[in-house]
Scaffold this active site. Structure first.
Site, PDB file in Angstrom:
ATOM      1  N   ARG A  83      44.942  44.148  46.725  1.00  0.00           N
ATOM      2  CA  ARG A  83      43.938  43.949  45.664  1.00  0.00           C
ATOM      3  C   ARG A  83      44.281  42.738  44.810  1.00  0.00           C
ATOM      4  O   ARG A  83      43.403  42.003  44.385  1.00  0.00           O
ATOM      5  CB  ARG A  83      43.811  45.189  44.772  1.00  0.00           C
ATOM      6  CG  ARG A  83      43.266  46.432  45.477  1.00  0.00           C
ATOM      7  CD  ARG A  83      41.780  46.362  45.845  1.00  0.00           C
ATOM      8  NE  ARG A  83      41.433  45.772  47.096  1.00  0.00           N
ATOM      9  CZ  ARG A  83      41.556  46.312  48.315  1.00  0.00           C
ATOM     10  NH1 ARG A  83      42.084  47.497  48.474  1.00  0.00           N
ATOM     11  NH2 ARG A  83      41.151  45.667  49.376  1.00  0.00           N
ATOM     12  N   GLU A 136      43.402  39.816  46.845  1.00  0.00           N
ATOM     13  CA  GLU A 136      41.945  39.699  46.820  1.00  0.00           C
ATOM     14  C   GLU A 136      41.467  39.093  45.498  1.00  0.00           C
ATOM     15  O   GLU A 136      40.568  38.240  45.486  1.00  0.00           O
ATOM     16  CB  GLU A 136      41.331  41.082  47.023  1.00  0.00           C
ATOM     17  CG  GLU A 136      39.825  41.118  47.074  1.00  0.00           C
ATOM     18  CD  GLU A 136      39.327  42.540  47.286  1.00  0.00           C
ATOM     19  OE1 GLU A 136      38.495  42.709  48.191  1.00  0.00           O
ATOM     20  OE2 GLU A 136      39.767  43.466  46.561  1.00  0.00           O
ATOM     21  N   SER A 139      53.778  28.171  34.965  1.00  0.00           N
ATOM     22  CA  SER A 139      55.088  28.537  35.498  1.00  0.00           C
ATOM     23  C   SER A 139      55.185  30.028  35.812  1.00  0.00           C
ATOM     24  O   SER A 139      54.711  30.866  35.051  1.00  0.00           O
ATOM     25  CB  SER A 139      56.175  28.170  34.486  1.00  0.00           C
ATOM     26  OG  SER A 139      57.439  28.604  34.943  1.00  0.00           O
TER      27      SER A 139
END
Length: 156
Positions: free
Chosen positions: A96, A99, A122
């Site tokens: 997820r 995604e 960073s």
């Protein structure tokens, strides 16, 4: 003196031991982080093999988990970072996040560059937080904060 790992194997094996001992002892990640002076997310990442712990924190969590002196040294070593070997993750929770970056990665990049200029956020000078909040529509929501220092690209 800090030492660097040349392979992820030792830290992965230690992470498996950490998870097993944590379960056997009925400890939470928060229990392990308490008293280290470090963030829950940092200690959890370190115990899962992604960061080196300072000596005092390594000794504290090792004592809680029943780990030996070799484990204390290993917890202080600089790991080979990256916990998703082989590209696209198959674990549903990790996927997820993958995604989310597939969908919003270009948006985040565009907004970072528009608001900050050419550079990066960073992951070294970085803080991560997660909170569980109630959803007004029912259930729970996860509020995840990624707080990284902006580092501008410097021409040379």
């Amino acid at each position: 003196m800090q030492h660097s790992q040349v392979s992820p194997n030792a830290r992965q094996q230690l992470a498996e031991t950490v998870v097993l001992n944590k379960a056997r002892l009925g400890l939470s990640w928060q229990d392990l982080a308490d008293g280290t002076g470090l963030a829950l997310t940092f200690v959890t990442a370190a115990l899962l093999g992604q960061h080196a712990l300072p000596e005092a924190a390594a000794r504290k969590v090792a004592a809680q988990l029943g780990l030996d002196d070799d484990a204390v040294l290993l917890l202080q070593s600089i790991p080979l970072r990256g916990s998703i070997p082989g590209g696209i993750p198959s674990d549903p929770t990790i996927y997820r996040f993958y995604e989310m970056l597939q969908v919003y990665g270009s948006t985040l990049k565009a907004l970072v560059h528009e608001q900050f200029g050419d550079g990066i956020i960073s992951a070294i000078n970085f803080k991560l937080d997660i909170k569980k909040v109630e959803d007004p529509e029912g259930g729970s929501r996860a509020v995840i904060t990624l707080d990284g220092k902006y580092l501008p690209t410097k021409p040379f």
